[in-house]
Write a protein that holds these residues in place. Sequence first.
Motif, PDB file in Angstrom:
ATOM      1  N   TYR A  76       3.217  32.670  86.343  1.00 16.72           N
ATOM      2  CA  TYR A  76       3.942  33.877  85.898  1.00 16.72           C
ATOM      3  C   TYR A  76       4.495  34.644  87.115  1.00 16.72           C
ATOM      4  N   GLN A  77       3.645  34.803  88.129  1.00 18.12           N
ATOM      5  CA  GLN A  77       4.076  35.546  89.319  1.00 18.12           C
ATOM      6  C   GLN A  77       5.221  34.807  90.036  1.00 18.12           C
ATOM      7  N   GLU A  78       5.105  33.495  90.103  1.00 20.89           N
ATOM      8  CA  GLU A  78       6.174  32.716  90.749  1.00 20.89           C
ATOM      9  C   GLU A  78       7.486  32.857  89.989  1.00 20.89           C
ATOM     10  N   GLU A  79       7.387  32.822  88.662  1.00 22.21           N
ATOM     11  CA  GLU A  79       8.618  32.937  87.859  1.00 22.21           C
ATOM     12  C   GLU A  79       9.282  34.302  88.055  1.00 22.21           C
ATOM     13  N   MET A  80       8.456  35.333  88.246  1.00 21.30           N
ATOM     14  CA  MET A  80       9.046  36.652  88.511  1.00 21.30           C
ATOM     15  C   MET A  80       9.818  36.636  89.832  1.00 21.30           C
ATOM     16  N   THR A  81       9.302  35.900  90.826  1.00 23.10           N
ATOM     17  CA  THR A  81      10.054  35.827  92.090  1.00 23.10           C
ATOM     18  C   THR A  81      11.351  35.028  91.890  1.00 23.10           C
ATOM     19  N   HIS A  82      11.300  34.020  91.009  1.00 23.84           N
ATOM     20  CA  HIS A  82      12.544  33.271  90.733  1.00 23.84           C
ATOM     21  C   HIS A  82      13.579  34.219  90.107  1.00 23.84           C
ATOM     22  N   ALA A  83      13.113  34.982  89.127  1.00 26.33           N
ATOM     23  CA  ALA A  83      14.020  35.928  88.456  1.00 26.33           C
ATOM     24  C   ALA A  83      14.617  36.892  89.481  1.00 26.33           C
ATOM     25  N   MET A  84      13.776  37.383  90.388  1.00 24.22           N
ATOM     26  CA  MET A  84      14.265  38.357  91.377  1.00 24.22           C
ATOM     27  C   MET A  84      15.230  37.732  92.371  1.00 24.22           C
ATOM     28  N   LYS A  85      15.060  36.447  92.636  1.00 27.91           N
ATOM     29  CA  LYS A  85      16.034  35.770  93.514  1.00 27.91           C
ATOM     30  C   LYS A  85      17.420  35.824  92.864  1.00 27.91           C
ATOM     31  N   PHE A  86      17.499  35.547  91.557  1.00 30.31           N
ATOM     32  CA  PHE A  86      18.794  35.608  90.863  1.00 30.31           C
ATOM     33  C   PHE A  86      19.305  37.045  90.824  1.00 30.31           C
ATOM     34  N   TYR A  87      18.419  37.954  90.520  1.00 20.12           N
ATOM     35  CA  TYR A  87      18.781  39.380  90.441  1.00 20.12           C
ATOM     36  C   TYR A  87      19.408  39.849  91.763  1.00 20.12           C
ATOM     37  N   ASP A  88      18.697  39.549  92.855  1.00 16.71           N
ATOM     38  CA  ASP A  88      19.173  39.985  94.179  1.00 16.71           C
ATOM     39  C   ASP A  88      20.469  39.276  94.574  1.00 16.71           C
ATOM     40  N   TYR A  89      20.557  37.993  94.257  1.00 18.36           N
ATOM     41  CA  TYR A  89      21.758  37.239  94.654  1.00 18.36           C
ATOM     42  C   TYR A  89      22.994  37.767  93.923  1.00 18.36           C
ATOM     43  N   ILE A  90      22.860  38.003  92.622  1.00 17.45           N
ATOM     44  CA  ILE A  90      24.008  38.502  91.834  1.00 17.45           C
ATOM     45  C   ILE A  90      24.488  39.832  92.431  1.00 17.45           C
ATOM     46  N   LEU A  91      23.544  40.730  92.702  1.00 16.08           N
ATOM     47  CA  LEU A  91      23.910  42.041  93.258  1.00 16.08           C
ATOM     48  C   LEU A  91      24.489  41.897  94.665  1.00 16.08           C
ATOM     49  N   SER A  92      23.941  40.969  95.450  1.00 13.24           N
ATOM     50  CA  SER A  92      24.449  40.799  96.828  1.00 13.24           C
ATOM     51  C   SER A  92      25.888  40.307  96.830  1.00 13.24           C
ATOM     52  N   GLN A  93      26.300  39.703  95.713  1.00 10.36           N
ATOM     53  CA  GLN A  93      27.674  39.203  95.604  1.00 10.36           C
ATOM     54  C   GLN A  93      28.605  40.241  94.959  1.00 10.36           C
ATOM     55  N   GLY A  94      28.112  41.467  94.837  1.00 11.59           N
ATOM     56  CA  GLY A  94      28.953  42.544  94.305  1.00 11.59           C
ATOM     57  C   GLY A  94      29.106  42.509  92.796  1.00 11.59           C
ATOM     58  N   GLU A  95      28.247  41.708  92.134  1.00  7.57           N
ATOM     59  CA  GLU A  95      28.307  41.649  90.666  1.00  7.57           C
ATOM     60  C   GLU A  95      27.132  42.420  90.078  1.00  7.57           C
ATOM     61  N   HIS A  96      27.164  42.591  88.764  1.00  5.77           N
ATOM     62  CA  HIS A  96      26.159  43.391  88.059  1.00  5.77           C
ATOM     63  C   HIS A  96      25.080  42.467  87.478  1.00  5.77           C
ATOM     64  N   ALA A  97      23.849  42.609  87.954  1.00  6.19           N
ATOM     65  CA  ALA A  97      22.749  41.829  87.371  1.00  6.19           C
ATOM     66  C   ALA A  97      22.381  42.492  86.044  1.00  6.19           C
ATOM     67  N   GLN A  98      22.679  41.797  84.954  1.00  5.89           N
ATOM     68  CA  GLN A  98      22.453  42.403  83.635  1.00  5.89           C
ATOM     69  C   GLN A  98      21.295  41.716  82.931  1.00  5.89           C
ATOM     70  N   LEU A  99      20.469  42.525  82.287  1.00  8.09           N
ATOM     71  CA  LEU A  99      19.275  41.987  81.642  1.00  8.09           C
ATOM     72  C   LEU A  99      19.515  41.797  80.149  1.00  8.09           C
ATOM     73  N   GLY A 100      19.317  40.580  79.674  1.00  7.24           N
ATOM     74  CA  GLY A 100      19.475  40.300  78.247  1.00  7.24           C
ATOM     75  C   GLY A 100      18.152  40.442  77.537  1.00  7.24           C
ATOM     76  N   SER A 101      18.147  40.145  76.243  1.00  6.44           N
ATOM     77  CA  SER A 101      16.869  40.236  75.514  1.00  6.44           C
ATOM     78  C   SER A 101      16.050  38.965  75.766  1.00  6.44           C
ATOM     79  N   ILE A 102      14.750  39.154  75.804  1.00  3.76           N
ATOM     80  CA  ILE A 102      13.835  38.034  76.053  1.00  3.76           C
ATOM     81  C   ILE A 102      13.086  37.735  74.757  1.00  3.76           C
ATOM     82  N   ALA A 103      13.169  36.492  74.328  1.00  2.00           N
ATOM     83  CA  ALA A 103      12.484  36.105  73.079  1.00  2.00           C
ATOM     84  C   ALA A 103      10.974  36.152  73.277  1.00  2.00           C
ATOM     85  N   ALA A 104      10.256  36.375  72.187  1.00  2.79           N
ATOM     86  CA  ALA A 104       8.788  36.343  72.268  1.00  2.79           C
ATOM     87  C   ALA A 104       8.331  34.900  72.434  1.00  2.79           C
ATOM     88  N   PRO A 105       7.408  34.648  73.349  1.00  6.93           N
ATOM     89  CA  PRO A 105       6.880  33.277  73.477  1.00  6.93           C
ATOM     90  C   PRO A 105       5.882  33.017  72.352  1.00  6.93           C
TER      91      PRO A 105
END
Length: 171
Positions: free
Chosen positions: A47-76
């Motif tokens: 779980y902790q590793e996956e959060m770092t994966h998510a943050m890598k995408f979040y940071d990369y999108i923002l670093s490219q001048g785009e908007h990191a947008q959060l969608g809805s997450i389905a219940a597991p």
Amino acid sequence: MITKKMAQALNSQLDKELYSAYLYLAMSSFATYKGLKGSANWFMVQYQEEMTHAMKFYDYILSQGEHAQLGSIAAPPAEFGSLLMMFEQTLEHEKFITKSINELVEVAMSEKDHATQIFLQWFVTEQIEEEGNDNEIISKLQLVGDSGAGLLMIDAELATRIFTPPAAGQM
Ligand code: OFO
């Protein structure tokens, strides 16, 4: 800079990584509930590793001048069956993520986006490692079958997994 099409595809992967985190947190909870503390630890680290994966995408999108947008997450799911079934579901999910990363690489190639292709290479390698780890654990669980002693031994092994936070600047 990245194209809008690339940004949209990366945002969709951000949601998938957050879902991965959510899924493994649910598995960790289920494992604790079933008395498998070592397995619960393994899934909590996942779980902790996956959060770092998510943050890598979040940071990369923002670093490219785009908007990191959060969608809805389905219940597991809430229930996952045996430990072997949990790892089989983990492997299936990781195969789905590998396919999704490969599709992202294809979008980056078609957009002639070299920076994003380089960014995605880390994930291509990570997926090889994740599927490899899951396959290894599945093989061990298949070997021990229904043996309680065998399961406890594997559970003890899974208790040793440690989360290593990414070094500064590597998120
Ligand atoms: Fe499990 O690698 Fe990210 O999702």
